[in-house]
Design an enzyme around this catalytic site. Structure first.
Site, PDB file in Angstrom:
ATOM      1  N   TRP A 116       0.811  -1.226   0.000  1.00  0.00           N
ATOM      2  CA  TRP A 116       0.000   0.000   0.000  1.00  0.00           C
ATOM      3  C   TRP A 116       0.844   1.276   0.000  1.00  0.00           C
ATOM      4  CZ3 TRP A 116      -5.000   1.733  -0.063  1.00  0.00           C
ATOM      5  CH2 TRP A 116      -5.256   2.997   0.468  1.00  0.00           C
ATOM      6  N   MET A 117       0.400   2.262  -0.796  1.00  0.00           N
ATOM      7  CA  MET A 117       1.006   3.602  -0.738  1.00  0.00           C
ATOM      8  C   MET A 117      -0.131   4.624  -0.747  1.00  0.00           C
ATOM      9  SD  MET A 117       3.514   5.519  -3.488  1.00  0.00           S
ATOM     10  CE  MET A 117       2.529   5.162  -4.926  1.00  0.00           C
ATOM     11  N   ASP A 135      -0.348   9.023   0.757  1.00  0.00           N
ATOM     12  CA  ASP A 135       0.078  10.413   0.529  1.00  0.00           C
ATOM     13  C   ASP A 135       1.553  10.591   0.160  1.00  0.00           C
ATOM     14  OD1 ASP A 135      -2.311  10.390   1.869  1.00  0.00           O
ATOM     15  OD2 ASP A 135      -1.618  11.568   3.567  1.00  0.00           O
ATOM     16  N   SER A 165       1.380  11.791   7.757  1.00  0.00           N
ATOM     17  CA  SER A 165       1.950  12.733   6.778  1.00  0.00           C
ATOM     18  C   SER A 165       2.623  13.955   7.393  1.00  0.00           C
ATOM     19  CB  SER A 165       0.865  13.191   5.816  1.00  0.00           C
ATOM     20  OG  SER A 165       0.610  12.135   4.921  1.00  0.00           O
ATOM     21  N   ASP A 176      -0.746  16.563   9.797  1.00  0.00           N
ATOM     22  CA  ASP A 176      -0.206  16.902   8.479  1.00  0.00           C
ATOM     23  C   ASP A 176       0.415  18.297   8.399  1.00  0.00           C
ATOM     24  OD1 ASP A 176      -1.401  14.439   7.970  1.00  0.00           O
ATOM     25  OD2 ASP A 176      -3.171  15.313   7.008  1.00  0.00           O
ATOM     26  N   GLU A 209      -7.375  17.809   5.866  1.00  0.00           N
ATOM     27  CA  GLU A 209      -6.136  17.024   5.862  1.00  0.00           C
ATOM     28  C   GLU A 209      -5.116  17.701   4.951  1.00  0.00           C
ATOM     29  OE1 GLU A 209      -7.240  12.472   6.681  1.00  0.00           O
ATOM     30  OE2 GLU A 209      -7.725  13.058   4.642  1.00  0.00           O
TER      31      GLU A 209
HETATM   32  N1  DQQ Z   1      -3.273  10.204   5.185  1.00  0.00           N
HETATM   33  C1  DQQ Z   1      -2.366  10.203   6.295  1.00  0.00           C
HETATM   34  C2  DQQ Z   1      -2.830  11.302   7.180  1.00  0.00           C
HETATM   35  C3  DQQ Z   1      -3.549  12.184   6.229  1.00  0.00           C
HETATM   36  C4  DQQ Z   1      -4.247  11.223   5.342  1.00  0.00           C
HETATM   37  C5  DQQ Z   1      -2.354   8.838   6.915  1.00  0.00           C
HETATM   38  C6  DQQ Z   1      -4.664  11.825   4.025  1.00  0.00           C
HETATM   39  O1  DQQ Z   1      -1.743  11.954   7.810  1.00  0.00           O
HETATM   40  O2  DQQ Z   1      -4.436  13.059   6.893  1.00  0.00           O
HETATM   41  O3  DQQ Z   1      -1.775   7.927   6.027  1.00  0.00           O
HETATM   42  O4  DQQ Z   1      -4.785  10.851   3.036  1.00  0.00           O
END
Ligand code: DQQ
Length: 588
Positions: free
Chosen positions: A65-66, A68, A129, A193, A247
């Site tokens: 999985w990938m 952000d 993130s 984030d 986000e």
């Molecule tokens: N993905 C991250 C969060 C962000 C979200 C977690 C956005 O930090 O808010 O993988 O896709």
């Protein structure tokens, strides 16, 4: 106890062998559809050596999985890209890490060891993130969100262990982490984030962090003199009603009179500012142009957020949690976006991977000052191989022309259409009443107009039963002309169990416009399209059963009653990018 030791050892060895064999089989990850069109609902995949949907020149990790993009930056001649990754499965998980890759051209990539993994009470439940900032003296640092032992979201700092390593392979978490814990006015599990920091005129650093309180989305501003001790600003930098959490905010200046990018800290009369928010419940990235009022420490957008199709988005397709950075090597601002799958979770598990990144895009302010422009970075053109061109070809209404002679499953297509008099476009009395996405979703058969739909049929089967139509339709309104740009997925695959939402947007066109351009980057299961030189973009994920590998075709079509002319079409087969592990570049 001793008498159990040997069988236990044997059992453990067998289990290990079983796990390894299953892993090897799964990691071949091939899927091939047995396209039994009589029984298409029941098409399942079988493991083969090659995957039709794994991309050839888009960034992907070796497996799993990938999501952000994180902390893109340029350092000592090397581009760095970090990303949210679950190294254990093709689905999102509760131990998300920061994976790390490096490149000299943003297209070919070397995967390095993970940069950040959960290890401390303040990030033990995931490293989410964040962004990079280059501090004075060329010192890159990362601010990221940790999910702590209480599942609260806190902000942490990491610094490179060895600044003389241009690959920045190892990162040290700061001893004072967490540096920022949720303030009173936000929810403890919705505070994340951090952006790239910018330097104010008073010498202090500023970052914003996405958050939620009740139904409100917030971007909370923090200031610091030393990047370690941060003070919360008494009022939010930006807030939205009824969106819930914001986000991955991004905040950066754009030059008013140049397509060059500028550093994130630039604040003068030659720039405007852009605030981007990722709206979780819609999974869209919205941006606002506006004025950064630094003495008041807030951002005043030109337009209010409406939560409707009127709001500006970076991309009107699959594109989320994007992040930009200033590439001072080429004086440009570059944008990355995460492109999620449109197939099922079970498909992702069978493929052994999920998630792509867009080809990085250069972003700048349109001359009108009303919207941003985007264009794939020029480096992608180095992958161009065999080329086919068409010039001065009239496309009568109802006609379709094949573009043959290139690898249609892996291509770059640029087409310029000459338009008839815009006055002959259909009349839309009140475009503010029309949702462009719904207009694009009109059943195919009934979708014929005056000027358009015309455009490309990408990843199409020979008989056109599968096709992704990326097209324009021109409308006149009482006071301006509009272009509708669509990506229609209703016939993108014979499979039924996919998200086939059709995407679309309107953009204003110049009343004197004589030609309009469309560019599509096609790569097995992704199509990134750019309309009118980058005025609007739509990214699609599609999973054809028939239109794969050599059986994928490309067509130009016109379904409008007026003819259009292909003034110029250039299409190239694109080579595979080199994306692989350090020391042993494997192709993606
Ligand atoms: N993905 C991250 C969060 C962000 C979200 C977690 C956005 O930090 O808010 O993988 O896709």
């Amino acid at each position: 106890m001793k008498k159990f030791a040997a069988p236990l050892l044997l059992m453990m060895i067998s289990l290990l062998v079983f796990v390894m064999v299953s892993f090897l089989l799964n990691s071949r990850n091939g899927i091939e559809a047995s396209a039994d069109s009589n029984n298409i609902d029941h098409v399942r995949f079988k493991v083969t050596d090659e995957q039709p949907y794994r991309t050839s020149y888009h960034f992907q990790p070796p497996q799993n999985w990938m999501n952000d993009p994180n902390a893109p930056m340029y350092y000592k001649g090397v581009y760095h890209f970090f990303y949210q990754h679950n190294p254990y499965a093709a689905t999102f998980g509760d131990k998300i890490i920061w994976a790390h890759s490096v490149s000299s051209d943003l297209i070919n990539w070397i995967h390095l060891n993970n940069a950040l993994e959960p290890s401390e009470p303040y990030d033990i439940n995931s490293c989410w993130s964040g962004s990079a900032t280059i501090l004075p003296g060329e010192k890159p640092v990362i601010l990221y969100t940790g999910i702590d032992h209480n599942k609260h979201q806190v902000q942490n700092l990491a610094t490179p262990k060895n600044l003389s390593d241009p690959f920045l392979r190892e990162w040290t978490k700061h001893p004072q982490n967490p540096l920022i814990t949720p303030p009173n006015e936000v929810e403890e599990d919705e505070f994340r984030d951090p952006t790239t920091a910018w330097h104010g005129k008073d010498g202090k650093w500023r970052v914003i962090i996405g958050a939620q309180k009740g139904n409100k989305g917030k971007a909370i501003l923090y200031q610091s003199e030393d990047f370690v001790n941060w003070t919360v600003s008494p009022k939010p930098f930006f807030a939205t009603d009824n969106t819930r959490v914001i986000e991955c905010p991004d905040f950066f200046p754009v030059s008013i009179n140049s397509t060059n990018g500028v550093d994130t800290s630039v604040e003068n009369s030659s720039v405007r500012h852009v605030l981007k928010i990722s709206y979780q419940s819609k999974q869209h990235d919205y941006y606002f142009l506006g004025k950064y009022v630094s003495d008041k420490e807030n951002f005043v957008p030109d337009e209010k957020f409406t939560g409707t199709s009127k709001d500006l988005r970076f991309d009107y397709g699959k594109f989320y949690a994007s992040k930009s950075f200033f590439d001072y090597a080429k004086n440009r601002r570059i944008l990355w976006g995460w492109v999620n799958e449109s197939d099922t979770t079970q498909d992702d598990i069978e493929k052994g991977w999920a998630g792509l990144q867009t080809i990085p895009r250069k972003v700048w302010l349109d001359k009108s000052g009303n919207r941003l422009m985007q264009w794939p970075i020029e480096e992608v053109e180095n992958l161009r191989g065999s080329k086919i061109s068409i010039t001065g070809k009239k496309l009568e209404g109802g006609s379709t022309l094949e573009v043959s002679g290139i690898t249609a499953s892996q291509a770059d297509v640029e087409v310029l259409f000459e338009l008839p008099d815009l006055e002959s476009g259909e009349l839309l009395e009140d475009p503010s009443e029309v949702d462009p996405q719904l207009l694009c979703s009109k059943p195919y058969a009934s979708r014929n107009g005056q000027i358009g739909p015309f455009g490309l049929l990408a990843l199409a089967s020979k008989d056109l039963t599968e096709q992704t139509a990326v097209f324009f339709q021109i409308y006149k309104t009482p006071n301006r002309y509009l272009c509708l740009m669509c990506s229609d997925h209703s016939r993108s695959s014979l499979r039924q169990d996919l998200d086939k939402t059709t995407y679309g947007t309107f953009f204003d066109i110049d009343p004197n416009l004589k030609e309009i351009s469309l560019r599509s980057l096609i790569d097995k299961s992704i199509i990134e399209s750019f309309g009118d030189e980058g005025r609007a973009s739509i990214t699609s994920r599609v999973y054809p059963l028939l239109a794969i590998k050599r059986d994928a075709h490309l067509y130009v079509f016109n379904n409008g009653s007026q003819s259009v002319i292909i003034s110029k079409l250039n299409a190239w087969s694109l080579k595979q990018a080199e994306i692989g592990l350090e020391g042993s570049i494997r192709c993606a």
